[in-house]
Design an enzyme around this catalytic site. Sequence first.
Site, PDB file in Angstrom:
ATOM      1  N   SER A 185       3.034  -6.901 -12.043  1.00 12.52           N
ATOM      2  CA  SER A 185       2.272  -7.492 -11.427  1.00 12.52           C
ATOM      3  C   SER A 185       2.521  -9.838 -10.916  1.00 12.52           C
ATOM      4  CB  SER A 185       0.155  -7.492 -11.612  1.00 12.52           C
ATOM      5  OG  SER A 185      -0.684  -7.601 -10.794  1.00 12.52           O
ATOM      6  N   GLU A 186       2.261  -9.588 -10.324  1.00 13.93           N
ATOM      7  CA  GLU A 186       3.235 -11.350  -9.682  1.00 13.93           C
ATOM      8  C   GLU A 186       1.939 -12.392 -10.451  1.00 13.93           C
ATOM      9  OE1 GLU A 186       2.047  -8.586  -6.985  1.00 13.93           O
ATOM     10  OE2 GLU A 186       1.369 -10.214  -5.286  1.00 13.93           O
TER      11      GLU A 186
END
Lengths: 223, 230
Positions: A50-51
């Site tokens: 997840s960025e």
Amino acid sequence: MPLTEEQKRERITRRIALELRDGFYVNLGIGMPTMVANYVPKGLEVIMQSENGMLGVGPYPLESEVDPDLINAGKETVTELPGSCYFSSADSFAMIRGGHVDLTVLGALQVDEKGTLANWAIPGKMLKGMGGAMDLVAGAKRVFIAMEHATRDNKPKILKKCSLPVTGVEVVDHIVTELALIDVTPQGLLLRELAPDATLELVQSLTEPKLLFPPSGPKPMPI
Amino acid sequence: MDKRIASADAAIEKIADGDTILVGGFGLSGIPENLVEALRRKGTKNLTIVSNNAGVDGYYLGLLLQNRQVKKMISTYVGENKLFEQLVLNGELQVELNPQGTFSERLRAGGAGLPAFYTPTGYGTLVAEGKETREFDGRHYVLERALRGNFAFIKAWKGDRWGNLIYRKTARNFNPMMATAADYVIAEVEELLELGQLDPDGIHTPGIYVDAIFQGAKYEKRVERRTLRK
């Protein structure tokens, strides 16, 4: 009977999940792409990135597990898994731009025959921002697009050239819709798989560029 | 050395109209709630706010927009805020949208003494317009400038009076880079501990970057999207 929106989304994301392999690091975009996580084939260890700064994103929490300090890039509450880790946004995008993410799945407003993607802006209408999408398409090893084949009024979204502001130039590898799986190749768009309830004529009529076919014709899309 | 300061209001005393402020957080996670609330009370105007998002309507950065304290936002994603969209369309607010990886790297460069860097991100898009591009080994890159602020508002989980900081889970996000990239860096923490109570091997932001630190009076920690499994 036409498929419901939900059935289309399930078909598209199930098909993309079949591309996952043990040990893949995967970033799923916001919205439909997130559903790919529901269909990871049994027995595979696939690590979701997840960025906003996490590897090993777990399922949504139970009410009792909700933690405001633990969200995914869609700002949804999530959980951690044994083996999860956290890092800063700069580290996160070093992973992404640096080519360490095996596969990303994103939505699209338009894709063209060269694999150029538009998914972040509609001039005068939609002001949201690109978030991490431009970095993901620039850096992930393989870029999958998950989208409905045409617009609500049956206009093609797969075009000869994108008319909306683009997210990346010649970046898409594969397009998966409720009708077909299409590879972006140097020769053009190759219709590799066709959904059992679709015909070549239907898919071509909803696709602006001329589609290419494998020598033995498209395979049935597993659904 | 003691970087402790009494309150959020005392910490932001020197902020003036027209300043650029880096504000940590992703969505509503890891946000400096107490500092932004103090800034709203102070009423400083014509601010440039550098923050991944613009808060939500009626809360947090949304309140600064409501008070017309913000002249310009530098962000990556602003889709959660209707007032924001309206102010931009009316010409009352300027916005500069950056790709998120470019945004975080601009801040990292700003804190690391680098004026600019080449990135493949955004080549051939609106983001690259007017910027230098260059080819390396057959691939195209865009030259992006570093980004710094007059002030940075950082939210950490634990800290000490030397300014060492530890973040918690995904509340870390942009805070570590922002803590390196402003002239005056203010950290608010949930627990302000004695020297020696933080594990030296576990410190995420070394105290050298931090100018002032205080324990936040309270944390609402609002959840933006409560998604549950059954």
